[in-house]
Design a protein around this motif. Sequence first.
Motif, PDB file in Angstrom:
ATOM      1  N   ALA D  73       0.862  -1.181   0.000  1.00  0.00           N
ATOM      2  CA  ALA D  73       0.000   0.000   0.000  1.00  0.00           C
ATOM      3  C   ALA D  73       0.898   1.231   0.000  1.00  0.00           C
ATOM      4  O   ALA D  73       1.194   1.806   1.041  1.00  0.00           O
ATOM      5  CB  ALA D  73      -0.922  -0.005   1.221  1.00  0.00           C
ATOM      6  N   GLY D  74       1.344   1.588  -1.194  1.00  0.00           N
ATOM      7  CA  GLY D  74       2.254   2.732  -1.320  1.00  0.00           C
ATOM      8  C   GLY D  74       1.592   4.006  -0.837  1.00  0.00           C
ATOM      9  O   GLY D  74       0.570   4.415  -1.383  1.00  0.00           O
ATOM     10  N   GLY D  75       2.177   4.634   0.175  1.00  0.00           N
ATOM     11  CA  GLY D  75       1.603   5.841   0.735  1.00  0.00           C
ATOM     12  C   GLY D  75       1.117   5.641   2.156  1.00  0.00           C
ATOM     13  O   GLY D  75       1.005   6.596   2.913  1.00  0.00           O
ATOM     14  N   ARG D  76       0.849   4.387   2.530  1.00  0.00           N
ATOM     15  CA  ARG D  76       0.479   4.137   3.931  1.00  0.00           C
ATOM     16  C   ARG D  76       1.748   4.042   4.767  1.00  0.00           C
ATOM     17  O   ARG D  76       2.818   3.730   4.264  1.00  0.00           O
ATOM     18  CB  ARG D  76      -0.337   2.846   4.060  1.00  0.00           C
ATOM     19  N   CYS D  77       1.591   4.313   6.061  1.00  0.00           N
ATOM     20  CA  CYS D  77       2.772   4.391   6.921  1.00  0.00           C
ATOM     21  C   CYS D  77       2.911   3.221   7.866  1.00  0.00           C
ATOM     22  O   CYS D  77       3.925   3.124   8.551  1.00  0.00           O
ATOM     23  CB  CYS D  77       2.750   5.695   7.712  1.00  0.00           C
ATOM     24  N   HIS D 174      -2.020  -4.937   4.631  1.00  0.00           N
ATOM     25  CA  HIS D 174      -1.333  -4.017   3.731  1.00  0.00           C
ATOM     26  C   HIS D 174      -0.058  -3.502   4.400  1.00  0.00           C
ATOM     27  O   HIS D 174      -0.057  -3.223   5.602  1.00  0.00           O
ATOM     28  CB  HIS D 174      -2.240  -2.819   3.394  1.00  0.00           C
ATOM     29  N   ALA D 182      10.460   4.213  -1.518  1.00  0.00           N
ATOM     30  CA  ALA D 182      10.072   5.560  -1.089  1.00  0.00           C
ATOM     31  C   ALA D 182      11.097   6.599  -1.526  1.00  0.00           C
ATOM     32  O   ALA D 182      10.763   7.772  -1.710  1.00  0.00           O
ATOM     33  CB  ALA D 182       9.883   5.599   0.423  1.00  0.00           C
ATOM     34  N   ALA D 188       6.406   9.864   0.483  1.00  0.00           N
ATOM     35  CA  ALA D 188       5.806   8.578   0.845  1.00  0.00           C
ATOM     36  C   ALA D 188       6.541   7.949   2.033  1.00  0.00           C
ATOM     37  O   ALA D 188       7.760   7.872   2.033  1.00  0.00           O
ATOM     38  CB  ALA D 188       5.841   7.625  -0.338  1.00  0.00           C
ATOM     39  N   PRO D 189       5.800   7.486   3.015  1.00  0.00           N
ATOM     40  CA  PRO D 189       6.400   6.766   4.146  1.00  0.00           C
ATOM     41  C   PRO D 189       6.929   5.404   3.692  1.00  0.00           C
ATOM     42  O   PRO D 189       6.598   4.920   2.618  1.00  0.00           O
ATOM     43  CB  PRO D 189       5.230   6.569   5.112  1.00  0.00           C
ATOM     44  N   SER D 190       7.716   4.802   4.543  1.00  0.00           N
ATOM     45  CA  SER D 190       8.244   3.475   4.228  1.00  0.00           C
ATOM     46  C   SER D 190       8.490   2.698   5.500  1.00  0.00           C
ATOM     47  O   SER D 190       8.331   3.222   6.608  1.00  0.00           O
ATOM     48  CB  SER D 190       9.546   3.598   3.434  1.00  0.00           C
TER      49      SER D 190
END
Lengths: 222, 222, 222, 222
Positions: D73-77, D174, D182, D188-190
């Motif tokens: 889930a690119g963008g979730r932290c 996710h 990132a 974007a978080p990673s």
Amino acid sequence: MSKKTVLLTGFEPFNKETINPAWEAVRALDGWSEEGFTVAARQLPCVFVLANEVMARAIEELNPSIVIAVGQAGGRCDLSVERVAINIDDAPILDNQQQQLVDQAVVEGGPAAYFSTLPVKAIARELRAAGLPASVSQTAGTFVCNHVFYGLMHVAAERMERGGVAPMRAGFIHIPYLPRQAAAHPGAPSMALADMVEGLRVAVRTALEVESDVRYAGGATH
Amino acid sequence: MSKKTVLLTGFEPFNKETINPAWEAVRALDGWSEEGFTVAARQLPCVFVLANEVMARAIEELNPSIVIAVGQAGGRCDLSVERVAINIDDAPILDNQQQQLVDQAVVEGGPAAYFSTLPVKAIARELRAAGLPASVSQTAGTFVCNHVFYGLMHVAAERMERGGVAPMRAGFIHIPYLPRQAAAHPGAPSMALADMVEGLRVAVRTALEVESDVRYAGGATH
Amino acid sequence: MSKKTVLLTGFEPFNKETINPAWEAVRALDGWSEEGFTVAARQLPCVFVLANEVMARAIEELNPSIVIAVGQAGGRCDLSVERVAINIDDAPILDNQQQQLVDQAVVEGGPAAYFSTLPVKAIARELRAAGLPASVSQTAGTFVCNHVFYGLMHVAAERMERGGVAPMRAGFIHIPYLPRQAAAHPGAPSMALADMVEGLRVAVRTALEVESDVRYAGGATH
Amino acid sequence: MSKKTVLLTGFEPFNKETINPAWEAVRALDGWSEEGFTVAARQLPCVFVLANEVMARAIEELNPSIVIAVGQAGGRCDLSVERVAINIDDAPILDNQQQQLVDQAVVEGGPAAYFSTLPVKAIARELRAAGLPASVSQTAGTFVCNHVFYGLMHVAAERMERGGVAPMRAGFIHIPYLPRQAAAHPGAPSMALADMVEGLRVAVRTALEVESDVRYAGGATH
């Protein structure tokens, strides 16, 4: 020829945290030594009226070629190489001595701002090349981090004016929460300590090796 | 006694937009006149090498007591009263003449930064009191907005040094997208034009009435 | 032929707010009447154990062709047309009777979810065409908004099963804070009341006119 | 007594990425075996028309007690434990066979949604207790992740109806971008791979040990 000294500083925990990733990351590099340089780590109090004094004493003691002050930026997602320190204290929260400086100069009569003398673009690029999220940031805020960043640059400027000492490059890097901190801050990004430490290694090497900063678009529209 | 002149500037559309809320908002106030002041609105090109020239000519022509430059900050959610302009151009996108200045000074040899001479805290407070989302911002970015903000403060500083002119207060306010713009930018906040216009009215009045800025915590930890 | 009734509901203020944009927006449309329809607005209590009862009574009384429940989504930036209601209450905050339902079904034994029977894609598209920021949302949360959305769809499903009544389309739209609310929530987007009201007009018209929803990509990768 | 099998799935890279953290994390646990269980990892194609078939075959082959599907889930932290899968495909981007399913059911005639049968609240709590950022999420989106999550729960429901097999708990988690991803997605978080792997260990153990999920407030107001 004697080795260069690199001074890394990190703050003690603040704002109800029990750990500060900046201190954890820099102390992991205390004593790191290669052919041309040795790293010394120092902890700074998160206190407006003390932090810059501790920094100034460390600089006097160590006479470093490079100083990188590191601070926690809870809510940011990457290694933020700060571009500019501004001459204002405006604290949204209390410092560790329960002081809250509001709308006053860091250094009365000082210039409005100092730019970092680290190669900020090169550092950000090398960090990303090493697989670490990184950016150049246009603001270090107005709390103790910016206060120390400004104070550090002011000392560096004074030393240069005074002469008789080797030139000193200096700047500031903001780092995210550690995962264990973010676990208590829903929605906040984090970064593993090992990646922070690796990032600081990259920053130190780049600061030592890159004389003139590289140029590439890295700013912000607003 | 003659009326004071308030100069408001807004940019032409940029970055593929067909409208710029800054220009829409300031032109709605062109000619607004009360007992003590009259407002003149001017459009600025979103072009590094032209914008500050147009601004300087408008100042020379109008000899304003107050200048508020206004710019679009797509992605921000409130009326952001900018605190500080920094002496760097670092454009993440092309300007309207397809130029992209990277890592160069706005004014070669100029100071690292200028602080706004508007009462930024008072303006933010009055905006919120009027029911409008507002904050003091620590960075105006490094694109044409910051370029104009810095150029404006540089002109103001030069006029003060030169003497012989009335003092001029100046600063910058960033505003969000209009709703119709945000409709094409998923996830971007917006603000109704009427609220932007009302906000600029509040800012103008506050800049005219508040001599010394109020102090209250309004900064950022990072 | 008698006019169709469109029922719009909005909640009372909750979570320490003194105003709820949902109620302000729907009550502005109470009594709105055109050739084919009349709108009735009803306020719902922000109380788990009461809200669905008030909704059910309003439906029984008014026998509406369309029901659009509207709720405040503080922190969202656009008119969010909700796609799906899920059968779970999980309240992060207290409701207006100081109750906090956690991990229990909205309707014991009910299906896991109901999809909106409004043309959600068409509504989002028409909203954007009208210059208003809008999107289709995949979650209405797990607080009283989702509770009412699920309850509403459950009533609609039961009526359809029972037969003998005209079909009823129903769904939920989340709306942002009003500017005056966002003024007290730094960083939160907002929308002018007039734009919300206009948005609901568009939604009502689209729900009346568009029989089969349009198809276009409007989902989320996660 | 024979060991339980835990099936972990991760996707191949998609959306122009060259790596998928979900696959990297689950394959690191392939063959992990303790007294009561063994883990098998399988890769899923990021293709609507293939992914659920591959999943179904793996379940038939392995007869697992627990299935945890993992997706990027690119963008979730944080580690997002998904609560609910919905019966809709609505792809904002192309899948790996250049297909883009829009507004159609995952399973024609299937229920509107399935809830995860993993102890989602317990898993999120244990993850945080282990110092890892984690939350329960109310939406898995409408792309291939949700498609697989829904397909998985549908298979699980069918097996339970059919009887004759051991009960199977299943769900979806996710995970964020890896730091190296990132680095190419500003803002974007990673999360470090080691932390993701550790997180999945915690999830597997919790899914095996916690029979009835714990209850605590963990939802969303909207």
